[in-house]
Every structure is written in structure tokens, then in C-alpha cells.
Design a protein around this motif. Sequence first.
Motif, mmCIF file in Angstrom:
data_model
loop_
_atom_site.group_PDB
_atom_site.id
_atom_site.type_symbol
_atom_site.label_atom_id
_atom_site.label_comp_id
_atom_site.label_asym_id
_atom_site.label_seq_id
_atom_site.Cartn_x
_atom_site.Cartn_y
_atom_site.Cartn_z
ATOM 1 N N VAL A 18 0.836 -1.203 0.000
ATOM 2 C CA VAL A 18 0.000 0.000 0.000
ATOM 3 C C VAL A 18 0.874 1.258 0.000
ATOM 4 O O VAL A 18 0.665 2.175 -0.803
ATOM 5 C CB VAL A 18 -0.971 0.003 1.209
ATOM 6 C CG1 VAL A 18 -1.701 1.339 1.321
ATOM 7 C CG2 VAL A 18 -1.963 -1.146 1.097
ATOM 8 N N ALA A 19 1.875 1.306 0.879
ATOM 9 C CA ALA A 19 2.750 2.478 0.981
ATOM 10 C C ALA A 19 3.544 2.681 -0.299
ATOM 11 O O ALA A 19 3.693 3.821 -0.771
ATOM 12 C CB ALA A 19 3.698 2.325 2.174
ATOM 13 N N GLY A 20 4.073 1.610 -0.876
ATOM 14 C CA GLY A 20 4.857 1.729 -2.104
ATOM 15 C C GLY A 20 4.041 2.235 -3.266
ATOM 16 O O GLY A 20 4.468 3.135 -4.000
ATOM 17 N N LEU A 21 2.854 1.677 -3.450
ATOM 18 C CA LEU A 21 2.007 2.112 -4.565
ATOM 19 C C LEU A 21 1.501 3.538 -4.367
ATOM 20 O O LEU A 21 1.568 4.372 -5.284
ATOM 21 C CB LEU A 21 0.832 1.148 -4.752
ATOM 22 C CG LEU A 21 1.208 -0.264 -5.224
ATOM 23 C CD1 LEU A 21 -0.015 -1.163 -5.249
ATOM 24 C CD2 LEU A 21 1.889 -0.223 -6.588
ATOM 25 N N LEU A 22 1.000 3.838 -3.170
ATOM 26 C CA LEU A 22 0.468 5.173 -2.909
ATOM 27 C C LEU A 22 1.562 6.241 -2.999
ATOM 28 O O LEU A 22 1.376 7.288 -3.623
ATOM 29 C CB LEU A 22 -0.208 5.206 -1.536
ATOM 30 C CG LEU A 22 -0.945 6.492 -1.167
ATOM 31 C CD1 LEU A 22 -2.018 6.830 -2.192
ATOM 32 C CD2 LEU A 22 -1.555 6.353 0.212
ATOM 33 N N SER A 23 2.711 5.979 -2.404
ATOM 34 C CA SER A 23 3.797 6.965 -2.448
ATOM 35 C C SER A 23 4.342 7.131 -3.866
ATOM 36 O O SER A 23 4.736 8.225 -4.256
ATOM 37 C CB SER A 23 4.924 6.578 -1.483
ATOM 38 O OG SER A 23 5.553 5.389 -1.899
ATOM 39 N N GLY A 24 4.350 6.048 -4.643
ATOM 40 C CA GLY A 24 4.775 6.147 -6.042
ATOM 41 C C GLY A 24 3.848 7.033 -6.850
ATOM 42 O O GLY A 24 4.296 7.830 -7.687
ATOM 43 N N ILE A 25 2.553 6.913 -6.601
ATOM 44 C CA ILE A 25 1.576 7.771 -7.283
ATOM 45 C C ILE A 25 1.770 9.225 -6.865
ATOM 46 O O ILE A 25 1.748 10.138 -7.698
ATOM 47 C CB ILE A 25 0.133 7.290 -6.988
ATOM 48 C CG1 ILE A 25 -0.118 5.950 -7.670
ATOM 49 C CG2 ILE A 25 -0.898 8.331 -7.420
ATOM 50 C CD1 ILE A 25 -1.378 5.239 -7.209
ATOM 51 N N VAL A 26 1.976 9.460 -5.575
ATOM 52 C CA VAL A 26 2.198 10.830 -5.082
ATOM 53 C C VAL A 26 3.459 11.424 -5.697
ATOM 54 O O VAL A 26 3.468 12.580 -6.129
ATOM 55 C CB VAL A 26 2.254 10.853 -3.530
ATOM 56 C CG1 VAL A 26 2.762 12.185 -3.016
ATOM 57 C CG2 VAL A 26 0.880 10.537 -2.957
ATOM 58 N N LYS A 27 4.527 10.632 -5.786
ATOM 59 C CA LYS A 27 5.783 11.125 -6.385
ATOM 60 C C LYS A 27 5.570 11.477 -7.854
ATOM 61 O O LYS A 27 6.093 12.484 -8.340
ATOM 62 C CB LYS A 27 6.893 10.077 -6.220
ATOM 63 C CG LYS A 27 8.255 10.495 -6.750
ATOM 64 C CD LYS A 27 8.990 11.393 -5.788
ATOM 65 C CE LYS A 27 10.479 11.509 -6.055
ATOM 66 N NZ LYS A 27 10.860 12.026 -7.334
#
Length: 166
Positions: A18-27
Motif C-alpha cells: 500500500v505504501a509503495g504504490l500510494l507513495s509512487g503515485i504521489v511522487k
Amino acid sequence: MRIKEKLSFVQIIYATIVAGLLSGIVKFGWEVMLPPRTPERNMTNPPQELLQKLGFSPELTHLTYQFSDQSMPWISFIVHFGFSIAFAFIYIILVEYFSKLSMGYGSIFGIAVWIVFHLVVMPIMHVVPSAFQQPMQEHISELFGHILWMMVIEFVRRYFVYKSKI
């Protein structure tokens, strides 16, 4: 009643994804507002350049899919999200044992990742120019992008920690 203080391995894996996907989208969103590279330098972006340094062909690294009449570099996206998930896992595991790493909601860790990879490792590998040859806009975008990226990972990690205490 004893309050659980550590995440289980299953919780760590779920939080990592969850953190990897969400943070990747935010980046990605951050880079839409403040692009780190000029269009010329982005013709072969850092994920593509890294893969080429590892022996993959330019034809493979530049494969795209079409969406809204635009070519989207799906190989770059795989690398982008792969790194984001990998760093989320590393961070979440490290914070389980060294809680001080979460200082500033993970922003200090994000700055460290930016320094190590964008200013040292990738220039040494010739994936990006040396830190002194990168434009200031790239430093600004990448520095604050990494802070925001890691803060999202920390917010997700904290959600899972607090959820596990219930």
C-alpha cells in the motif's frame, strides 16, 4: 490488555505494498507539478538509463502503451513502483527496530535516500549527471519529492501500526 507494538510480517507486507504504490503515485503527481528533468534529458529517463546500464536494450526500456493518445513508458513505471515498494519495505522494517528513523514523519530518511541515490550513486553509475551538473530545478524537485514520498510511506506505516493496536 497488552498493546501490540510491532507489526506482524503479513501486516508489514500489506503496509509495504500500500505504501509503495500510494507513495509512487504521489511522487508521480509531484513530478507533474515540478518536473525534475528537461524534456531532452527525459527522452531516456533515469529508470530507462539504469536498465540500459544493466544491459537491457533501449528498445525494451522505451516500450510504451497508449492512453489518451499519449505514449506512456510502462517499463519506467515498473522500475519506479518497484523502487517505491522496495524502499517502503526497507523503511518499514528499519523503523520497526530503529524508531528514530521516522523523525520528521520520515522526511529525514527521504532526504538521506535523495542524497545517497541522486547525488552519489546514480552519478557514479552515470545514470544522471554529477550533482554539480544537475540543474537547481532537478535538485529542488527531487529533494522535496523524496520528502513527500517518504512521508506518505510513514503515514501508511503509522496507519498500520495504530490499526494493529485496536
